[in-house]
Design a protein around this motif. Structure first.
Motif, PDB file in Angstrom:
ATOM      1  N   SER A 105       0.822  -1.204   0.000  1.00  0.00           N
ATOM      2  CA  SER A 105       0.000   0.000   0.000  1.00  0.00           C
ATOM      3  C   SER A 105       0.859   1.258   0.000  1.00  0.00           C
ATOM      4  O   SER A 105       2.069   1.220   0.226  1.00  0.00           O
ATOM      5  CB  SER A 105      -0.927   0.011   1.220  1.00  0.00           C
ATOM      6  N   HIS A 129      -4.248   0.489  -1.699  1.00  0.00           N
ATOM      7  CA  HIS A 129      -3.370  -0.407  -2.432  1.00  0.00           C
ATOM      8  C   HIS A 129      -2.677   0.377  -3.535  1.00  0.00           C
ATOM      9  O   HIS A 129      -3.304   1.199  -4.211  1.00  0.00           O
ATOM     10  CB  HIS A 129      -4.157  -1.563  -3.044  1.00  0.00           C
ATOM     11  N   GLU A 130      -1.394   0.129  -3.723  1.00  0.00           N
ATOM     12  CA  GLU A 130      -0.622   0.958  -4.641  1.00  0.00           C
ATOM     13  C   GLU A 130      -1.079   0.838  -6.095  1.00  0.00           C
ATOM     14  O   GLU A 130      -0.807   1.730  -6.904  1.00  0.00           O
ATOM     15  CB  GLU A 130       0.868   0.634  -4.540  1.00  0.00           C
ATOM     16  N   ASP A 131      -1.803  -0.238  -6.425  1.00  0.00           N
ATOM     17  CA  ASP A 131      -2.284  -0.388  -7.800  1.00  0.00           C
ATOM     18  C   ASP A 131      -3.777  -0.081  -7.946  1.00  0.00           C
ATOM     19  O   ASP A 131      -4.399  -0.404  -8.951  1.00  0.00           O
ATOM     20  CB  ASP A 131      -2.022  -1.820  -8.292  1.00  0.00           C
ATOM     21  N   ARG A 134      -5.126   4.367 -11.262  1.00  0.00           N
ATOM     22  CA  ARG A 134      -4.206   4.569 -12.367  1.00  0.00           C
ATOM     23  C   ARG A 134      -3.772   6.025 -12.442  1.00  0.00           C
ATOM     24  O   ARG A 134      -4.522   6.937 -12.075  1.00  0.00           O
ATOM     25  CB  ARG A 134      -4.868   4.174 -13.688  1.00  0.00           C
ATOM     26  N   LYS A 135      -2.565   6.247 -12.924  1.00  0.00           N
ATOM     27  CA  LYS A 135      -2.100   7.606 -13.137  1.00  0.00           C
ATOM     28  C   LYS A 135      -3.031   8.296 -14.126  1.00  0.00           C
ATOM     29  O   LYS A 135      -3.397   7.723 -15.154  1.00  0.00           O
ATOM     30  CB  LYS A 135      -0.668   7.603 -13.671  1.00  0.00           C
TER      31      LYS A 135
END
Length: 224
Positions: A105, A129-131, A134-135
């Protein structure tokens, strides 16, 4: 002091439907501190029609606005954010307290306080969560209510930290006297609330006719 009056901020539902929502908001005086009129939403959640109408107001505001993800803030924000994301057909992203997420995370720390003029009294943190985003994601951030604004500000910082863009923050209600609107305005963060409070700074509200304002329903009228 005069009891707060408020209205539903939407032209997308009928006057009868607006009244149904207003009648389900219970005012608790002097909570969480003296001088604050707390707007309890538990009766809204307990009334399927009022709950659905609140969701409808959000969805009609944000449909077609290019939202690509809806963030909900733990935990009450989940109650509104999840159905909004389903109606908009976009991902729901939970922002959680530390240690609640099972996978890798990313998070932000922020200071909490008791409102206007009060010193910060502690630190808090939001994680995702790091995913999860989306950018370039165009994000709507949802919570049940606005207090001091510190949590919503922190949520905006987390969205921006991963390269997302906050389109707007949305809540059902705002607590008067805690400075949340002012804090977000200072940061150029857009805010929408379903319910507008008659006693808030009128510069934050759309023009309102006195006939549009209704006091909270006496609980005895519902047979409580």
């Amino acid at each position: 002091a005069r009891a707060p009056s408020f209205r539903v901020r939407s032209r997308q539902i009928t006057e009868f439907e607006k009244e149904r929502v207003v009648e389900c908001v219970r005012i608790v005086p002097d909570f969480p501190k003296p001088g604050i009129a707390f707007k309890d939403l538990s009766l809204v959640l307990g009334d399927p029609l009022a709950y659905q109408l609140c969701i409808d107001v959000f969805v009609k505001r944000y449909a077609g606005k290019g939202i690509t993800a809806v963030v909900g803030i733990e935990c009450n924000g989940f109650v509104f954010a999840a159905p909004i994301s389903l109606a908009l057909d976009v991902p729901f992203v939970p922002f959680r307290k530390p240690g609640k997420l099972p996978c890798k995370s990313i998070g932000v720390d922020f200071q909490t306080g008791a409102g206007i003029g009060a010193p910060a009294f502690g630190a808090d943190r939001l994680e995702m969560h790091e995913d999860a985003l989306r950018k370039g994601a165009k994000v709507l951030i949802v919570d049940d209510m606005l207090g001091t604004g510190a949590t919503l500000k922190g949520a905006c910082e987390l969205v921006e930290k991963v390269g997302g863009q906050v389109v707007e923050c949305a809540c059902c209600v705002a607590m008067s006297g805690l400075g949340g609107r002012e804090l977000l305005a200072e940061q150029n963060i857009k805010l929408f609330t379903v319910l507008e409070d008659f006693m808030e700074d009128p510069t934050n509200l759309e023009p309102t006719k006195e006939s549009q304002l209704r006091p909270p329903l006496d609980p005895s009228a519902r047979g409580e």
